[in-house]
Design a protein around this motif. Structure first.
Motif, PDB file in Angstrom:
ATOM      1  N   GLU A 198       1.008  -0.844   0.477  1.00  0.00           N
ATOM      2  CA  GLU A 198      -0.055  -0.238  -0.303  1.00  0.00           C
ATOM      3  C   GLU A 198       0.966   1.397  -0.015  1.00  0.00           C
ATOM      4  OE1 GLU A 198      -3.740  -1.533   2.384  1.00  0.00           O
ATOM      5  OE2 GLU A 198      -2.309  -0.665   3.026  1.00  0.00           O
ATOM      6  N   ALA A 199       2.234   0.901   1.012  1.00  0.00           N
ATOM      7  CA  ALA A 199       2.736   2.569   1.126  1.00  0.00           C
ATOM      8  C   ALA A 199       3.310   2.891  -0.336  1.00  0.00           C
ATOM      9  CB  ALA A 199       3.488   2.585   2.046  1.00  0.00           C
ATOM     10  N   GLY A 200       4.175   1.387  -1.445  1.00  0.00           N
ATOM     11  CA  GLY A 200       4.455   1.420  -2.446  1.00  0.00           C
ATOM     12  C   GLY A 200       3.309   2.346  -3.330  1.00  0.00           C
ATOM     13  N   VAL A 220      11.464   6.569  -9.735  1.00  0.00           N
ATOM     14  CA  VAL A 220      12.165   5.658  -9.256  1.00  0.00           C
ATOM     15  C   VAL A 220      13.608   6.914  -8.999  1.00  0.00           C
ATOM     16  CG1 VAL A 220      14.363   4.343  -9.998  1.00  0.00           C
ATOM     17  CG2 VAL A 220      11.741   3.740 -11.243  1.00  0.00           C
ATOM     18  N   TRP A 221      13.891   7.963 -10.109  1.00  0.00           N
ATOM     19  CA  TRP A 221      14.767   8.539  -9.456  1.00  0.00           C
ATOM     20  C   TRP A 221      14.444   9.535  -8.789  1.00  0.00           C
ATOM     21  CZ3 TRP A 221      14.542  13.753  -8.937  1.00  0.00           C
ATOM     22  CH2 TRP A 221      15.916  14.635  -8.593  1.00  0.00           C
ATOM     23  N   LEU A 227      13.338   0.172  -9.944  1.00  0.00           N
ATOM     24  CA  LEU A 227      12.196   0.225 -10.957  1.00  0.00           C
ATOM     25  C   LEU A 227      11.402  -1.517 -10.706  1.00  0.00           C
ATOM     26  CD1 LEU A 227      11.504   0.919 -13.717  1.00  0.00           C
ATOM     27  CD2 LEU A 227      13.388  -1.206 -14.454  1.00  0.00           C
ATOM     28  N   ALA A 228      11.921  -2.485  -9.831  1.00  0.00           N
ATOM     29  CA  ALA A 228      10.740  -3.120  -9.938  1.00  0.00           C
ATOM     30  C   ALA A 228       9.321  -2.727  -9.305  1.00  0.00           C
ATOM     31  CB  ALA A 228      11.651  -4.811  -8.862  1.00  0.00           C
ATOM     32  N   SER A 229      10.161  -2.505  -7.337  1.00  0.00           N
ATOM     33  CA  SER A 229       9.483  -1.709  -6.776  1.00  0.00           C
ATOM     34  C   SER A 229       7.653  -0.751  -7.692  1.00  0.00           C
ATOM     35  CB  SER A 229       9.979  -1.627  -5.406  1.00  0.00           C
ATOM     36  OG  SER A 229      10.435  -0.085  -5.831  1.00  0.00           O
ATOM     37  N   ALA A 230       8.658  -0.172  -8.400  1.00  0.00           N
ATOM     38  CA  ALA A 230       7.821   0.936  -9.364  1.00  0.00           C
ATOM     39  C   ALA A 230       6.442   0.514  -9.811  1.00  0.00           C
ATOM     40  CB  ALA A 230       9.152   2.023 -10.327  1.00  0.00           C
ATOM     41  N   ARG A 231       7.479  -0.885 -10.587  1.00  0.00           N
ATOM     42  CA  ARG A 231       5.955  -1.753 -11.645  1.00  0.00           C
ATOM     43  C   ARG A 231       5.101  -1.871 -10.897  1.00  0.00           C
ATOM     44  NH1 ARG A 231      10.925  -4.250 -15.381  1.00  0.00           N
ATOM     45  NH2 ARG A 231      11.277  -2.019 -16.573  1.00  0.00           N
ATOM     46  N   ALA A 232       6.075  -2.461  -9.948  1.00  0.00           N
ATOM     47  CA  ALA A 232       4.674  -3.725  -8.792  1.00  0.00           C
ATOM     48  C   ALA A 232       3.393  -2.792  -8.224  1.00  0.00           C
ATOM     49  CB  ALA A 232       5.115  -3.783  -7.731  1.00  0.00           C
ATOM     50  N   ALA A 233       3.946  -1.029  -8.234  1.00  0.00           N
ATOM     51  CA  ALA A 233       3.231   0.110  -7.220  1.00  0.00           C
ATOM     52  C   ALA A 233       2.054   0.705  -9.037  1.00  0.00           C
ATOM     53  CB  ALA A 233       3.749   1.089  -7.020  1.00  0.00           C
TER      54      ALA A 233
END
Length: 359
Positions: A198-200, A220-221, A227-233
């Motif tokens: 939820e936080a991501g 991401v920057w 990048l993996a956590s951004a794609r999950a979000a």
């Protein structure tokens, strides 16, 4: 959907509250932006005030003094103004990576776990009960207890305690802010509680609400995440997001922003507006790729020598069109190209608005 760069820039101006409806209070701006870069305290106050209906330095300071805005290092090792209720979950996303990257530097400074523990206990005791200390007072406190603060040791002690949610910068003190306890200025009962996924997702949702359209790499920057956590979000947000393709690049934005841009046609005053944004404003710094906003050939005129020190910028139709500075009781502008008569007059009005803010 394919779009023009002008469409991208207009949506960004609406997201940033540079064009379209402004926010009512400085705290509202901070909630909208989630984080406003604030290593330059005075510039950050103007960044927030500019986005309100009645820009006022006193209103920004009042929200700081009331704890409606706090300042900390929630990401990238850079000070930002953030809403107090969001600080804890933001740190839950970024702290582990940020501190892991400092292990070697801590060894170089001969900072041991016991130093951080002693520094925490001393400062917590000194601040308890609603008290506040300046940075200099905190350093003196540690030095008097035998904790050396020279050679950046003091900075890293403060940074660690902020990253671990012990302290933040709160009420104004002279021309800056004082240190306070997070538990008192952003108490747990007021904090939003989000699990890691939820936080991501919330990080990305709020970033796009105040900065969109933007690319995944921009996000991401901005967070210094992965990048993996951004794609999950992106996957979690799903239909909340839509995309925009400009010059072959895919940008993300919230569906609400896309609808707002479609329902608010550009006005003549908006098209002719000139904005004087502060140094380090999120409109320029909030993205890894700044090409939509400024040509690379002109970038060094904003950051001379690319030394990381950004000048205040003059913006027209979403593009950086020059720089400006305060010279006593006047504003000196340095446009990259001569302004038309209408835009020169708009720049004078923008300068007058800043001078009213600055007093």
């Amino acid at each position: 959907m394919p779009a023009r760069r002008a469409d991208l820039l207009r949506m960004r101006r609406l997201a940033h509250a540079i064009d379209g409806p402004r926010e009512q209070t400085p705290a509202d701006v901070t909630r909208r932006m989630l984080a406003v870069q604030a290593q330059d305290f005075g510039a950050a106050c103007w960044a927030i005030a500019f986005r309100t209906v009645a820009p006022s330095r006193n209103a920004v300071l009042a929200d700081l003094d009331a704890g409606r805005i706090v300042r900390s290092w929630p990401m990238r090792g850079t000070l930002h103004f953030v809403p107090p209720e969001d600080l804890r979950w933001m740190l839950s996303v970024t702290t582990e990576r940020m501190l892991a990257g400092l292990t070697r530097r801590h060894r170089q400074l001969e900072l041991e776990p016991s130093d951080f523990t002693r520094a925490r206990d001393l400062l917590t005791s000194a601040l308890a009960g609603g008290r506040a200390l300046s940075r200099a007072d905190a350093m003196e406190l540690w030095e008097s207890a035998g904790i050396a603060t020279g050679g950046q040791r003091g900075y890293h002690l403060l940074y660690y305690l902020a990253q671990t949610g012990v302290i933040c910068w709160g009420p104004t003190l002279r021309t800056q802010q004082a240190l306070v306890l997070v538990d008192e200025w952003a108490p747990p009962e007021r904090a939003r509680r989000l699990d890691p996924d939820e936080a991501g997702a919330e990080y990305l949702r709020r970033y796009l609400a105040g900065h969109g359209p933007a690319t995944v790499k921009d996000f991401v920057w901005w967070t210094k995440g992965t990048l993996a956590s951004a794609r999950a979000a992106v996957a979690i947000l799903g239909d909340e997001l839509t995309t925009l393709e400009v010059d072959g690049v895919e940008y993300l934005l919230g569906a609400e922003l896309a609808d707002r841009a479609a329902s608010l046609p550009a006005t003549r005053s908006e098209r002719g507006a000139v904005q004087l944004l502060p140094a380090f404003d999120e409109y320029l710094l909030g993205y890894q790729d700044r090409a939509p906003v400024i040509d690379d050939a002109l970038f060094e005129r904003v950051v001379p020598g690319k030394n990381g020190v950004f000048s205040p910028v003059l913006v027209t139709q979403g593009r950086v069109a020059g720089t400006w500075r305060r010279a006593g009781t006047a504003i000196e502008t340095a446009p990259f190209e001569p302004l038309s008569g209408a835009r020169a007059a708009a720049a004078e009005r923008a300068a007058a608005a800043y001078l009213r803010f600055a007093g």
